[in-house]
Design a protein around this motif. Structure first.
Motif, PDB file in Angstrom:
ATOM      1  N   LYS A  78       0.826  -1.195   0.000  1.00 36.86           N
ATOM      2  CA  LYS A  78       0.000   0.000   0.000  1.00 36.86           C
ATOM      3  C   LYS A  78       0.867   1.254   0.000  1.00 36.86           C
ATOM      4  N   GLN A  79       0.580   2.184  -0.914  1.00 35.93           N
ATOM      5  CA  GLN A  79       1.317   3.420  -0.969  1.00 35.93           C
ATOM      6  C   GLN A  79       0.546   4.526  -0.250  1.00 35.93           C
ATOM      7  N   GLN A  80       1.287   5.512   0.247  1.00 31.53           N
ATOM      8  CA  GLN A  80       0.659   6.634   0.916  1.00 31.53           C
ATOM      9  C   GLN A  80      -0.047   7.502  -0.116  1.00 31.53           C
ATOM     10  N   TRP A  81      -1.242   7.952   0.194  1.00 30.59           N
ATOM     11  CA  TRP A  81      -1.957   8.831  -0.716  1.00 30.59           C
ATOM     12  C   TRP A  81      -2.422  10.049   0.070  1.00 30.59           C
ATOM     13  N   LYS A  82      -2.651  11.122  -0.651  1.00 27.69           N
ATOM     14  CA  LYS A  82      -3.045  12.365  -0.007  1.00 27.69           C
ATOM     15  C   LYS A  82      -4.288  12.929  -0.674  1.00 27.69           C
ATOM     16  N   ALA A  83      -5.240  13.338   0.140  1.00 30.96           N
ATOM     17  CA  ALA A  83      -6.434  14.007  -0.354  1.00 30.96           C
ATOM     18  C   ALA A  83      -6.132  15.489  -0.527  1.00 30.96           C
ATOM     19  N   ALA A  84      -6.760  16.090  -1.529  1.00 30.50           N
ATOM     20  CA  ALA A  84      -6.572  17.522  -1.772  1.00 30.50           C
ATOM     21  C   ALA A  84      -7.506  18.307  -0.848  1.00 30.50           C
ATOM     22  N   ILE A  85      -7.242  18.215   0.447  1.00 30.15           N
ATOM     23  CA  ILE A  85      -8.086  18.880   1.447  1.00 30.15           C
ATOM     24  C   ILE A  85      -7.691  20.350   1.541  1.00 30.15           C
ATOM     25  N   PRO A 315     -15.687   0.874  -7.082  1.00 27.73           N
ATOM     26  CA  PRO A 315     -14.920   0.726  -8.332  1.00 27.73           C
ATOM     27  C   PRO A 315     -15.314   1.720  -9.408  1.00 27.73           C
ATOM     28  N   VAL A 316     -16.572   2.135  -9.460  1.00 26.39           N
ATOM     29  CA  VAL A 316     -16.974   3.133 -10.461  1.00 26.39           C
ATOM     30  C   VAL A 316     -16.316   4.475 -10.141  1.00 26.39           C
ATOM     31  N   GLY A 317     -16.260   4.821  -8.847  1.00 29.00           N
ATOM     32  CA  GLY A 317     -15.602   6.056  -8.457  1.00 29.00           C
ATOM     33  C   GLY A 317     -14.142   6.085  -8.865  1.00 29.00           C
ATOM     34  N   GLY A 318     -13.515   4.912  -8.942  1.00 29.91           N
ATOM     35  CA  GLY A 318     -12.099   4.839  -9.273  1.00 29.91           C
ATOM     36  C   GLY A 318     -11.778   4.900 -10.753  1.00 29.91           C
ATOM     37  N   GLN A 440     -15.379  12.986  -2.388  1.00 26.63           N
ATOM     38  CA  GLN A 440     -14.687  11.835  -2.983  1.00 26.63           C
ATOM     39  C   GLN A 440     -13.694  12.270  -4.061  1.00 26.63           C
ATOM     40  N   SER A 441     -14.061  13.257  -4.871  1.00 22.94           N
ATOM     41  CA  SER A 441     -13.189  13.655  -5.978  1.00 22.94           C
ATOM     42  C   SER A 441     -11.884  14.269  -5.483  1.00 22.94           C
ATOM     43  N   ARG A 442     -11.902  14.923  -4.319  1.00 19.29           N
ATOM     44  CA  ARG A 442     -10.660  15.462  -3.752  1.00 19.29           C
ATOM     45  C   ARG A 442      -9.732  14.344  -3.311  1.00 19.29           C
ATOM     46  N   ARG A 443     -10.279  13.220  -2.952  1.00 15.53           N
ATOM     47  CA  ARG A 443      -9.477  12.074  -2.545  1.00 15.53           C
ATOM     48  C   ARG A 443      -9.063  11.232  -3.744  1.00 15.53           C
ATOM     49  N   LEU A 444      -9.950  11.118  -4.714  1.00 14.28           N
ATOM     50  CA  LEU A 444      -9.674  10.322  -5.910  1.00 14.28           C
ATOM     51  C   LEU A 444      -8.911  11.113  -6.973  1.00 14.28           C
ATOM     52  N   ASN A 464      -3.358  29.524 -21.145  1.00 14.73           N
ATOM     53  CA  ASN A 464      -4.431  30.455 -20.804  1.00 14.73           C
ATOM     54  C   ASN A 464      -5.736  29.745 -20.480  1.00 14.73           C
ATOM     55  N   LEU A 465      -5.660  28.405 -20.323  1.00 12.26           N
ATOM     56  CA  LEU A 465      -6.853  27.648 -19.947  1.00 12.26           C
ATOM     57  C   LEU A 465      -7.199  27.895 -18.482  1.00 12.26           C
ATOM     58  N   ALA A 466      -8.498  27.800 -18.167  1.00 16.11           N
ATOM     59  CA  ALA A 466      -8.940  27.946 -16.778  1.00 16.11           C
ATOM     60  C   ALA A 466      -8.367  26.801 -15.947  1.00 16.11           C
ATOM     61  N   PRO A 467      -8.058  27.039 -14.681  1.00 10.94           N
ATOM     62  CA  PRO A 467      -7.513  25.961 -13.834  1.00 10.94           C
ATOM     63  C   PRO A 467      -8.553  24.863 -13.635  1.00 10.94           C
ATOM     64  N   PRO A 468      -8.109  23.608 -13.478  1.00 13.60           N
ATOM     65  CA  PRO A 468      -9.065  22.505 -13.278  1.00 13.60           C
ATOM     66  C   PRO A 468      -9.777  22.623 -11.937  1.00 13.60           C
ATOM     67  N   GLN A 469     -11.008  22.121 -11.889  1.00 14.87           N
ATOM     68  CA  GLN A 469     -11.804  22.097 -10.661  1.00 14.87           C
ATOM     69  C   GLN A 469     -12.191  20.661 -10.350  1.00 14.87           C
ATOM     70  N   PHE A 470     -12.509  20.399  -9.091  1.00 14.24           N
ATOM     71  CA  PHE A 470     -12.946  19.063  -8.710  1.00 14.24           C
ATOM     72  C   PHE A 470     -14.400  18.852  -9.112  1.00 14.24           C
ATOM     73  N   VAL A 471     -14.684  17.668  -9.671  1.00 10.92           N
ATOM     74  CA  VAL A 471     -16.068  17.328 -10.012  1.00 10.92           C
ATOM     75  C   VAL A 471     -16.850  17.034  -8.735  1.00 10.92           C
ATOM     76  N   HIS A 472     -18.158  16.987  -8.851  1.00 12.38           N
ATOM     77  CA  HIS A 472     -19.006  16.473  -7.782  1.00 12.38           C
ATOM     78  C   HIS A 472     -19.434  15.062  -8.163  1.00 12.38           C
ATOM     79  N   THR A 473     -19.536  14.180  -7.165  1.00 11.97           N
ATOM     80  CA  THR A 473     -19.961  12.797  -7.418  1.00 11.97           C
ATOM     81  C   THR A 473     -21.249  12.507  -6.667  1.00 11.97           C
ATOM     82  N   LEU A 474     -22.084  11.682  -7.291  1.00  7.35           N
ATOM     83  CA  LEU A 474     -23.355  11.262  -6.690  1.00  7.35           C
ATOM     84  C   LEU A 474     -23.533   9.776  -6.931  1.00  7.35           C
ATOM     85  N   ASN A 475     -24.230   9.103  -6.017  1.00  9.53           N
ATOM     86  CA  ASN A 475     -24.507   7.678  -6.200  1.00  9.53           C
ATOM     87  C   ASN A 475     -25.906   7.364  -5.707  1.00  9.53           C
TER      88      ASN A 475
END
Length: 520
Positions: A78-85, A315-318, A440-444, A464-475
């Motif tokens: 298992k590798q260490q992962w970081k959420a974009a908190i 798995p769908v979130g991934g 979830q998207s900040r973690r994924l 000159n592209l707009a910076p990326p944003q985190f999506v919203h997820t629903l289930n």
């Protein structure tokens, strides 16, 4: 995710190595063959329908997403992962975050998180200062120097390097500790969510009325025994308690429910999937669940970093993990078929008998990735799809806006649907729909980028592209098969012991209209 209760222990599976094994999803092969057949040239009329389903933006997104940036090492460790908190936001909104933790009965330690964040900022400053001093020394070494001065600078540079390595190691440990603590902080809560425990949940809608019977009502266990539909005793000997065999028309009923639900949801623009049913523990964690926590529902595979899925949401979130999706492809809508596995430890009593609470079951799950400003709209769409499906089957149900204390950590808001089960003489949960916003998207690491240019002028050499944003997820649960079988058997039972098959399911069950008692 839904259909869960908290558990009291973690169960682990031992890994059994065999030369080969058949897939758990072999039961879905008839569906796959039908799906492929409808793509063939012999069926042009139906081909258009399924091509529409498969040509949704979701398929394109898979091809255009940026490569994944993380992977396990060769040993599967298992590798260490970081959420974009957003720690700065948490610090600046400390009172709101603290109130949210309290209303959700979370055990997150906000004060400790902020203390660690403050220490990390100070340590970062020390590291930057030491790096600056080291650079100054390095620049001095480039010039002509006396031998004694060069030796002094070499010693100074060596000391700075050792001090820097020590500070960087401390910073790494502190950052990891901060991540672990901060990941316990739950998502914020929609302002309309009722505050309190489960009993404070409010009814959004009530549909239908309970069936009236002129004869003694049987529960699904008695009906299943008389109709020869289940075998819990044999499954208990083979696998343990809360496992079951489906038999005869119950098998057809499961397949009919899955195929009907899948096609109904596909009509609404969802891309169909089957998913892996074993995933890495890190994916479970990134979706907001604790695979090895004290109250986990997750089966962990011993001596590995893998788990059995409790829902296809994981798995769908991934699928789009660590990727940037073109904004033009949103929303991405998936409908996934999988088996689900849950420990359900501590769940006992008549309310959990039979098929109501089991360790393994089939489920059809909906999952959406969208722009942040659209997630409330798609949350309403998901609950509307669920309500349409259950109304089509003639169920008496109520839709609930779940109270803050009943929300899992990822959910910003959650709607549950409970259907009337005559054999239990009460409502039982059959579905839920959650808006997880960017938790979830900040973690994924799932983001999107608009093709529109940024509002401010970019620096030289920058896009000159707009910076990326985190999506919203629903289930949302479209069909949890065992509980749907409970509802159908108990609500559609007849005085002669037979059960009526709901009309929408009949074409998916070979035209079967009734399940009749078997001759003894």
């Amino acid at each position: 995710m839904g259909l869960g209760g908290t558990t009291l222990q973690t169960l682990k599976l031992a890994t059994i190595h065999t030369p080969s094994s058949s897939s758990l999803r072999s039961v879905f092969k008839p569906l796959s063959q039908s799906f492929l057949y409808r793509h063939s040239r012999r069926r042009p009329a139906l081909q258009l329908f399924f091509v529409r389903g498969l040509s949704a933006p979701a398929v394109q997104a898979t091809a255009t997403a940026t490569p994944k940036t993380t992977s396990p090492d060769e040993n599967g460790m298992k590798q260490q992962w970081k959420a974009a908190i957003d720690f700065k936001w948490i610090r600046d909104n400390k009172d709101a975050v603290a109130a949210n933790i309290k209303k959700r009965n979370s055990n997150a330690n906000l004060e400790h998180v902020l203390e660690l964040y403050h220490k990390m900022l100070n340590l970062q400053k020390e590291v930057e200062q030491l790096r600056g001093e080291r650079n100054v020394v390095a620049n001095k070494m480039k010039g002509k120097l006396e031998s004694s001065e060069r030796q002094r600078l070499i010693e100074e540079g060596k000391n700075l390097k050792e001090g820097l390595l020590s500070l960087e190691e401390d910073l790494l440990k502190l950052t990891d500790e901060l991540q672990q603590e901060a990941q316990c902080i739950p998502n914020m809560t929609h302002p309309d969510v009722p505050i309190g425990g489960e009993d404070f949940s409010t009814i959004r809608k009530m549909v239908g009325t309970p069936h009236e019977f002129s004869f003694p009502v049987k529960d699904h266990l008695q009906l299943g025994k008389e109709l020869d539909l289940f075998d819990f005793d044999a499954a208990s000997e083979v696998s343990g308690s809360k496992f079951y065999y489906l038999k005869n028309e119950a098998v057809m009923l499961e397949m009919g429910l899955i195929n009907w639900t899948l096609l109904e949801v596909m009509k609404r623009g969802f891309t169909p999937l089957t998913t892996p049913e074993i995933v890495r523990s890190s994916i479970v964690e990134k979706c907001g669940f604790q695979p090895r926590g004290a109250n986990t529902q997750v089966y962990s595979i011993e001596d590995s970093d893998q788990c059995l899925i409790g829902t296809a949401e994981i798995p769908v979130g991934g699928i789009h993990m660590d990727s940037i999706i073109a904004a033009s492809l949103l929303p991405l809508k998936y409908v996934a078929v999988s088996h689900c596995f849950r420990t359900e430890a501590g769940a006992a009593g008549t309310a959990s008998r039979g098929l109501y609470r089991v360790h393994q079951f089939s489920k059809v799950e909906m999952f959406i990735l969208c722009r942040p400003e659209e997630s409330d709209f798609y949350h309403e769409e998901l609950i509307r799809i669920e309500e349409d499906l259950f109304s089509s089957l003639g169920l008496h149900y109520k839709t609930l806006d779940m109270a803050s204390g009943d929300l899992g950590a990822p959910a910003y808001r959650k709607f549950d649907i409970e259907a009337w089960m005559p054999g239990l003489a009460r409502f039982g949960e059959i579905s839920s729909a959650s808006n997880c916003t960017d938790y979830q998207s900040r973690r994924l690491g799932i983001r999107f980028r608009s093709s529109e240019p940024a509002l401010t002028n970019p620096k030289k050499g920058k896009s000159n592209l707009a910076p990326p944003q985190f999506v919203h997820t629903l289930n949302a649960t479209a069909c949890a098969v065992p509980r749907m079988i409970v509802c159908i058997l108990e609500n559609n039972q007849q005085e002669d012991g037979s059960v009526i098959i709901p009309e929408p399911l009949r074409p998916f069950m070979g035209g079967l209209e009734f399940i009749h008692p078997k001759p003894r």
